[in-house]
Design an enzyme around this catalytic site. Structure first.
Site, PDB file in Angstrom:
ATOM      1  N   ARG A  13     -37.003  -4.430  -4.764  1.00 56.31           N
ATOM      2  CA  ARG A  13     -37.857  -4.216  -5.920  1.00 56.31           C
ATOM      3  C   ARG A  13     -39.302  -4.656  -5.707  1.00 56.31           C
ATOM      4  O   ARG A  13     -40.245  -3.935  -6.031  1.00 56.31           O
ATOM      5  CB  ARG A  13     -37.322  -4.998  -7.140  1.00 56.31           C
ATOM      6  CG  ARG A  13     -36.241  -4.293  -7.892  1.00 56.31           C
ATOM      7  CD  ARG A  13     -35.275  -5.290  -8.469  1.00 56.31           C
ATOM      8  NE  ARG A  13     -34.522  -5.891  -7.382  1.00 56.31           N
ATOM      9  CZ  ARG A  13     -33.383  -5.397  -6.917  1.00 56.31           C
ATOM     10  NH1 ARG A  13     -32.833  -4.358  -7.482  1.00 56.31           N
ATOM     11  NH2 ARG A  13     -32.776  -5.958  -5.891  1.00 56.31           N
ATOM     12  N   THR A  14     -39.474  -5.861  -5.193  1.00 58.46           N
ATOM     13  CA  THR A  14     -40.833  -6.407  -5.136  1.00 58.46           C
ATOM     14  C   THR A  14     -41.703  -5.563  -4.199  1.00 58.46           C
ATOM     15  O   THR A  14     -42.815  -5.160  -4.556  1.00 58.46           O
ATOM     16  CB  THR A  14     -40.793  -7.883  -4.697  1.00 58.46           C
ATOM     17  OG1 THR A  14     -39.926  -8.587  -5.577  1.00 58.46           O
ATOM     18  CG2 THR A  14     -42.174  -8.505  -4.759  1.00 58.46           C
ATOM     19  N   LYS A  52     -42.730 -12.757  18.349  1.00 63.24           N
ATOM     20  CA  LYS A  52     -43.379 -13.106  19.626  1.00 63.24           C
ATOM     21  C   LYS A  52     -44.024 -14.476  19.567  1.00 63.24           C
ATOM     22  O   LYS A  52     -44.686 -14.895  20.515  1.00 63.24           O
ATOM     23  CB  LYS A  52     -44.444 -12.052  19.962  1.00 63.24           C
ATOM     24  CG  LYS A  52     -43.905 -10.646  20.115  1.00 63.24           C
ATOM     25  CD  LYS A  52     -45.047  -9.700  20.475  1.00 63.24           C
ATOM     26  CE  LYS A  52     -44.579  -8.258  20.428  1.00 63.24           C
ATOM     27  NZ  LYS A  52     -45.706  -7.328  20.535  1.00 63.24           N
ATOM     28  N   ARG A  66     -44.433 -12.042   1.325  1.00 61.26           N
ATOM     29  CA  ARG A  66     -43.198 -12.787   1.037  1.00 61.26           C
ATOM     30  C   ARG A  66     -42.801 -13.520   2.306  1.00 61.26           C
ATOM     31  O   ARG A  66     -42.760 -12.926   3.386  1.00 61.26           O
ATOM     32  CB  ARG A  66     -42.073 -11.862   0.603  1.00 61.26           C
ATOM     33  CG  ARG A  66     -40.726 -12.587   0.524  1.00 61.26           C
ATOM     34  CD  ARG A  66     -39.648 -11.784  -0.132  1.00 61.26           C
ATOM     35  NE  ARG A  66     -39.886 -11.676  -1.553  1.00 61.26           N
ATOM     36  CZ  ARG A  66     -39.036 -11.069  -2.403  1.00 61.26           C
ATOM     37  NH1 ARG A  66     -37.908 -10.538  -1.937  1.00 61.26           N
ATOM     38  NH2 ARG A  66     -39.316 -11.003  -3.689  1.00 61.26           N
ATOM     39  N   HIS A 109     -42.661 -17.389  -7.483  1.00 60.98           N
ATOM     40  CA  HIS A 109     -42.666 -15.911  -7.451  1.00 60.98           C
ATOM     41  C   HIS A 109     -43.448 -15.465  -8.698  1.00 60.98           C
ATOM     42  O   HIS A 109     -42.892 -14.933  -9.648  1.00 60.98           O
ATOM     43  CB  HIS A 109     -41.221 -15.420  -7.475  1.00 60.98           C
ATOM     44  CG  HIS A 109     -41.032 -13.972  -7.114  1.00 60.98           C
ATOM     45  ND1 HIS A 109     -42.063 -13.072  -6.975  1.00 60.98           N
ATOM     46  CD2 HIS A 109     -39.895 -13.274  -6.856  1.00 60.98           C
ATOM     47  CE1 HIS A 109     -41.559 -11.885  -6.653  1.00 60.98           C
ATOM     48  NE2 HIS A 109     -40.259 -11.977  -6.582  1.00 60.98           N
TER      49      HIS A 109
HETATM   50  C1  NCD Z   1     -35.739 -12.455  -6.543  1.00 68.22           C
HETATM   51  C2  NCD Z   1     -36.378 -13.145  -5.357  1.00 68.22           C
HETATM   52  O1  NCD Z   1     -36.610 -12.535  -4.322  1.00 68.22           O
HETATM   53  O2  NCD Z   1     -36.668 -14.317  -5.522  1.00 68.22           O
HETATM   54  N1  NCD Z   1     -35.718 -11.080  -6.408  1.00 68.22           N
HETATM   55  C3  NCD Z   1     -36.821 -10.357  -6.834  1.00 68.22           C
HETATM   56  O3  NCD Z   1     -37.906 -10.508  -6.342  1.00 68.22           O
HETATM   57  N2  NCD Z   1     -36.636  -9.507  -7.857  1.00 68.22           N
HETATM   58  C4  NCD Z   1     -34.451 -13.038  -6.947  1.00 68.22           C
HETATM   59  C5  NCD Z   1     -33.380 -13.229  -5.938  1.00 68.22           C
HETATM   60  O4  NCD Z   1     -33.513 -12.889  -4.764  1.00 68.22           O
HETATM   61  O5  NCD Z   1     -32.324 -13.742  -6.347  1.00 68.22           O
END
Ligand code: NCD
Length: 309
Positions: A58-59, A87, A108, A136
């Site tokens: 999703r993100t 590397k 991320r 997040h």
């Molecule tokens: C979450 C995350 O990556 O922290 N997912 C997201 O971004 N929608 C929640 C999760 O991984 O449980």
């Protein structure tokens, strides 16, 4: 207010209430434009780079779709771990490099503080798409946007956050963001997965009432919004500890018989087993609508970060 005071989005508690309002208003305007079928060009000629050192559906996809909806383009490293990092390149050097390729960076990374470290290595805006068990913030903003859409308000609500509150970065950011409002929190977690005390102290210092419980049933009975989370398997050093906790909470349709009328059920997704699939047909099951709200919120954040003061 028309601009954010800083270009990076690193933590949900970096924003003033005026800035949160600006993000919500901008997202609403974008959602309206998309619904009307408008083709936007606000980021035409700009490039977003997404760097994901941890899994994401999703993100990453919603950031990339958001940039394309704004008329911009995307260059993406979906499995950054298997690129230069494999590397031995440092995050600092990777970001210095991407600085030369892109106008905005979404990162991320498994390490707490990685987004702040990246932001220090570039003048381009860095948006934290999850730094380990840290924060997040863009998820928290889409969660607030969802609460406002589903409930019509946030003030006065009882909001239950349930599951892995220790390791879940979404609930850390969401608790700190909602502490700007007159809400009441129920933190629902097994003993071993409590909300970090620093976050409890910070939200209490903002005058928010916090009740902690291990009982999901109590949350179902009291909450206006029940935000379920996945037990974060990848954060456990000892797999047997995960096995003991993985079924701690399973929300079923039968449990909702006791829910307050108008209950909204949210989840950042992915779901493992903590919400039974028969809950999906419940009118207040908002998690797939919530995921869709990532588009207007991330459009707003890309645009506002790029144009920040
Ligand atoms: C979450 C995350 O990556 O922290 N997912 C997201 O971004 N929608 C929640 C999760 O991984 O449980």
């Amino acid at each position: 207010m028309t601009k954010l005071s800083r270009k990076d989005v690193l933590r949900s508690d970096q924003f003033s209430k005026d800035e949160i309002d600006l993000i919500m208003e901008t997202a609403r305007a974008y959602e309206k434009a998309l619904d009307a079928g408008e083709v936007l060009e606000d980021m035409r000629g700009k490039i977003l780079s997404t760097l994901f050192y941890e899994p994401s559906t999703r993100t990453r996809l919603s950031f990339e779709a958001a940039m394309q909806r704004l008329g911009g383009q995307v260059i993406s490293v979906a499995e950054a771990k298997s690129s230069s990092a494999a590397k031995g390149e440092s995050l600092h050097d990777t970001i210095r490099t991407v600085d030369g390729y892109a106008d905005v960076i979404v990162l991320r990374h498994p390490q707490i503080g990685a987004a702040a470290e990246a932001a220090a290595a570039t003048d381009k805006p860095v948006l934290n798409a999850g730094d380990g068990a840290g924060q997040h913030p863009t998820q928290a903003l889409l969660d607030l946007y969802t609460i406002l859409k589903e409930q019509g308000k946030v003030e006065g609500l009882t909001i239950a956050l349930a599951g892995d509150l220790k390791n879940g970065r979404t609930v850390h950011s969401l608790a700190l963001l909602l502490a700007n409002y007159d809400v009441r929190f129920l933190f629902v977690a097994p003993q071993a997965l409590h909300m970090p005390q620093a976050i409890v102290d910070q939200v209490k210092a903002q005058g928010v009432e916090v009740q902690q419980t291990e009982d999901l049933g109590e949350a179902v009975r009291q909450a206006d919004v029940l935000y379920m989370t996945r037990i974060q398997r990848e954060r456990f050093e000892d797999p047997s500890e995960y096995d003991q906790l993985k079924d701690a909470y399973i929300l079923t349709r039968a449990m909702l018989a006791e829910a307050k009328p108008g209950l909204s059920i949210m989840h950042p997704l992915p779901r493992v087993n903590e919400i039974a699939t028969d809950v999906d047909e419940f009118a207040g099951a908002a998690y797939f609508r919530q995921a869709a709200n990532g588009i207007p919120i991330r459009m707003a954040l890309l645009m506002l970060a790029h144009n920040a003061a």
